[in-house]
Write a protein that holds these residues in place. Sequence first.
Motif, PDB file in Angstrom:
ATOM      1  N   LEU A  49       0.828  -1.199   0.000  1.00  0.00           N
ATOM      2  CA  LEU A  49       0.000   0.000   0.000  1.00  0.00           C
ATOM      3  C   LEU A  49       0.873   1.263   0.000  1.00  0.00           C
ATOM      4  O   LEU A  49       0.588   2.223  -0.714  1.00  0.00           O
ATOM      5  N   GLY A  50       1.940   1.234   0.774  1.00  0.00           N
ATOM      6  CA  GLY A  50       2.853   2.373   0.817  1.00  0.00           C
ATOM      7  C   GLY A  50       3.469   2.663  -0.542  1.00  0.00           C
ATOM      8  O   GLY A  50       3.519   3.814  -0.990  1.00  0.00           O
ATOM      9  N   TYR A  51       3.918   1.609  -1.232  1.00  0.00           N
ATOM     10  CA  TYR A  51       4.511   1.826  -2.550  1.00  0.00           C
ATOM     11  C   TYR A  51       3.465   2.193  -3.593  1.00  0.00           C
ATOM     12  O   TYR A  51       3.752   2.937  -4.521  1.00  0.00           O
ATOM     13  N   TYR A  52       2.250   1.710  -3.423  1.00  0.00           N
ATOM     14  CA  TYR A  52       1.167   2.125  -4.317  1.00  0.00           C
ATOM     15  C   TYR A  52       0.954   3.637  -4.206  1.00  0.00           C
ATOM     16  O   TYR A  52       0.923   4.350  -5.210  1.00  0.00           O
ATOM     17  N   TYR A  53       0.839   4.134  -2.975  1.00  0.00           N
ATOM     18  CA  TYR A  53       0.647   5.574  -2.782  1.00  0.00           C
ATOM     19  C   TYR A  53       1.881   6.365  -3.224  1.00  0.00           C
ATOM     20  O   TYR A  53       1.764   7.475  -3.730  1.00  0.00           O
ATOM     21  N   ASN A  54       3.056   5.783  -3.046  1.00  0.00           N
ATOM     22  CA  ASN A  54       4.284   6.429  -3.502  1.00  0.00           C
ATOM     23  C   ASN A  54       4.259   6.628  -5.013  1.00  0.00           C
ATOM     24  O   ASN A  54       4.547   7.718  -5.508  1.00  0.00           O
ATOM     25  N   VAL A  55       3.917   5.584  -5.741  1.00  0.00           N
ATOM     26  CA  VAL A  55       3.860   5.683  -7.208  1.00  0.00           C
ATOM     27  C   VAL A  55       2.772   6.665  -7.622  1.00  0.00           C
ATOM     28  O   VAL A  55       2.979   7.513  -8.503  1.00  0.00           O
ATOM     29  N   LEU A 103      -0.335   9.411   2.739  1.00  0.00           N
ATOM     30  CA  LEU A 103      -0.878   8.056   2.892  1.00  0.00           C
ATOM     31  C   LEU A 103       0.244   7.018   2.836  1.00  0.00           C
ATOM     32  O   LEU A 103       0.225   6.036   3.583  1.00  0.00           O
ATOM     33  N   ALA A 104       1.223   7.244   1.970  1.00  0.00           N
ATOM     34  CA  ALA A 104       2.369   6.333   1.893  1.00  0.00           C
ATOM     35  C   ALA A 104       3.135   6.341   3.211  1.00  0.00           C
ATOM     36  O   ALA A 104       3.497   5.282   3.737  1.00  0.00           O
ATOM     37  N   ILE A 105       3.361   7.525   3.755  1.00  0.00           N
ATOM     38  CA  ILE A 105       4.081   7.638   5.028  1.00  0.00           C
ATOM     39  C   ILE A 105       3.327   6.911   6.132  1.00  0.00           C
ATOM     40  O   ILE A 105       3.923   6.155   6.905  1.00  0.00           O
ATOM     41  N   GLN A 106       2.012   7.095   6.181  1.00  0.00           N
ATOM     42  CA  GLN A 106       1.204   6.394   7.191  1.00  0.00           C
ATOM     43  C   GLN A 106       1.361   4.885   7.041  1.00  0.00           C
ATOM     44  O   GLN A 106       1.468   4.171   8.035  1.00  0.00           O
ATOM     45  N   SER A 107       1.384   4.415   5.807  1.00  0.00           N
ATOM     46  CA  SER A 107       1.545   2.977   5.576  1.00  0.00           C
ATOM     47  C   SER A 107       2.923   2.505   6.025  1.00  0.00           C
ATOM     48  O   SER A 107       3.047   1.482   6.694  1.00  0.00           O
ATOM     49  N   PHE A 108       3.971   3.264   5.653  1.00  0.00           N
ATOM     50  CA  PHE A 108       5.333   2.838   5.992  1.00  0.00           C
ATOM     51  C   PHE A 108       5.619   2.918   7.491  1.00  0.00           C
ATOM     52  O   PHE A 108       6.494   2.202   7.984  1.00  0.00           O
ATOM     53  N   LEU A 109       4.902   3.761   8.207  1.00  0.00           N
ATOM     54  CA  LEU A 109       5.083   3.818   9.656  1.00  0.00           C
ATOM     55  C   LEU A 109       4.694   2.504  10.324  1.00  0.00           C
ATOM     56  O   LEU A 109       5.130   2.220  11.435  1.00  0.00           O
ATOM     57  N   GLY A 145      12.137   7.879   1.804  1.00  0.00           N
ATOM     58  CA  GLY A 145      11.883   8.373   0.453  1.00  0.00           C
ATOM     59  C   GLY A 145      10.608   9.185   0.361  1.00  0.00           C
ATOM     60  O   GLY A 145      10.559  10.224  -0.306  1.00  0.00           O
ATOM     61  N   ASN A 146       9.577   8.749   1.055  1.00  0.00           N
ATOM     62  CA  ASN A 146       8.311   9.478   1.000  1.00  0.00           C
ATOM     63  C   ASN A 146       8.329  10.739   1.838  1.00  0.00           C
ATOM     64  O   ASN A 146       7.651  11.716   1.506  1.00  0.00           O
ATOM     65  N   LEU A 147       9.107  10.773   2.896  1.00  0.00           N
ATOM     66  CA  LEU A 147       9.291  12.017   3.635  1.00  0.00           C
ATOM     67  C   LEU A 147       9.982  13.047   2.740  1.00  0.00           C
ATOM     68  O   LEU A 147       9.608  14.222   2.732  1.00  0.00           O
ATOM     69  N   ILE A 148      10.974  12.594   1.986  1.00  0.00           N
ATOM     70  CA  ILE A 148      11.657  13.487   1.046  1.00  0.00           C
ATOM     71  C   ILE A 148      10.689  13.951  -0.035  1.00  0.00           C
ATOM     72  O   ILE A 148      10.627  15.143  -0.360  1.00  0.00           O
ATOM     73  N   ASN A 149       9.923  13.020  -0.587  1.00  0.00           N
ATOM     74  CA  ASN A 149       8.955  13.383  -1.627  1.00  0.00           C
ATOM     75  C   ASN A 149       7.941  14.398  -1.112  1.00  0.00           C
ATOM     76  O   ASN A 149       7.629  15.377  -1.807  1.00  0.00           O
ATOM     77  N   LEU A 150       7.440  14.167   0.090  1.00  0.00           N
ATOM     78  CA  LEU A 150       6.477  15.106   0.672  1.00  0.00           C
ATOM     79  C   LEU A 150       7.135  16.473   0.861  1.00  0.00           C
ATOM     80  O   LEU A 150       6.540  17.508   0.548  1.00  0.00           O
ATOM     81  N   GLY A 151       8.363  16.466   1.342  1.00  0.00           N
ATOM     82  CA  GLY A 151       9.097  17.715   1.485  1.00  0.00           C
ATOM     83  C   GLY A 151       9.233  18.449   0.164  1.00  0.00           C
ATOM     84  O   GLY A 151       9.100  19.676   0.096  1.00  0.00           O
ATOM     85  N   ASN A 152       9.472  17.715  -0.905  1.00  0.00           N
ATOM     86  CA  ASN A 152       9.599  18.333  -2.228  1.00  0.00           C
ATOM     87  C   ASN A 152       8.309  19.025  -2.653  1.00  0.00           C
ATOM     88  O   ASN A 152       8.351  20.097  -3.262  1.00  0.00           O
ATOM     89  N   THR A 153       7.176  18.427  -2.322  1.00  0.00           N
ATOM     90  CA  THR A 153       5.907  19.073  -2.694  1.00  0.00           C
ATOM     91  C   THR A 153       5.735  20.377  -1.926  1.00  0.00           C
ATOM     92  O   THR A 153       5.215  21.348  -2.466  1.00  0.00           O
TER      93      THR A 153
END
Length: 162
Positions: free
Chosen positions: A23-29, A49-55, A65-73
Amino acid sequence: MLPLELLEKLNKNHIDTSNPVILGYYYNVYGSILYHFEKPLKAQVKYKLAIQSFLNTSDSAGLKGNLINLGNTYLDTENSDSALYCYNEALKLEYKGIAIFGETLKSNIAQAYLRNGTLDSAKFYYRDLVSVFRKEKNSYKLVNALLNLGITFQKNKELDSA
């Protein structure tokens, strides 16, 4: 069929929602595609949602990776404080030994500091990257880091250093 339509179809038919890694990688993609199509606010929702899943997993690389991606947004929407918060959360994982995306993270932190005018902090990270890329003999990344360091000096009115 468009990539987002394919992801929706995949979600309806094949995603195991009980598996937080999948689920985390689905939301990441999904977030990455939205980000690619210049929809950072919608991408934020998916990255969160990806971060919540990976937690709920031991996949620290996915979380970082998703924390970085979120930061980029956040950085793209001119919210450098929120970007720095996300990057610093990712940096905590770096300090715990999760080295993947390390150079990207440092570059993004430097860019966030550059944008919010915290130029000494930006210089610190760009200098660190220059040192790393010199040791690696990575000319492309070295030139990029030097250019950004020069921009930082220029914004700080240190024209000789720039």
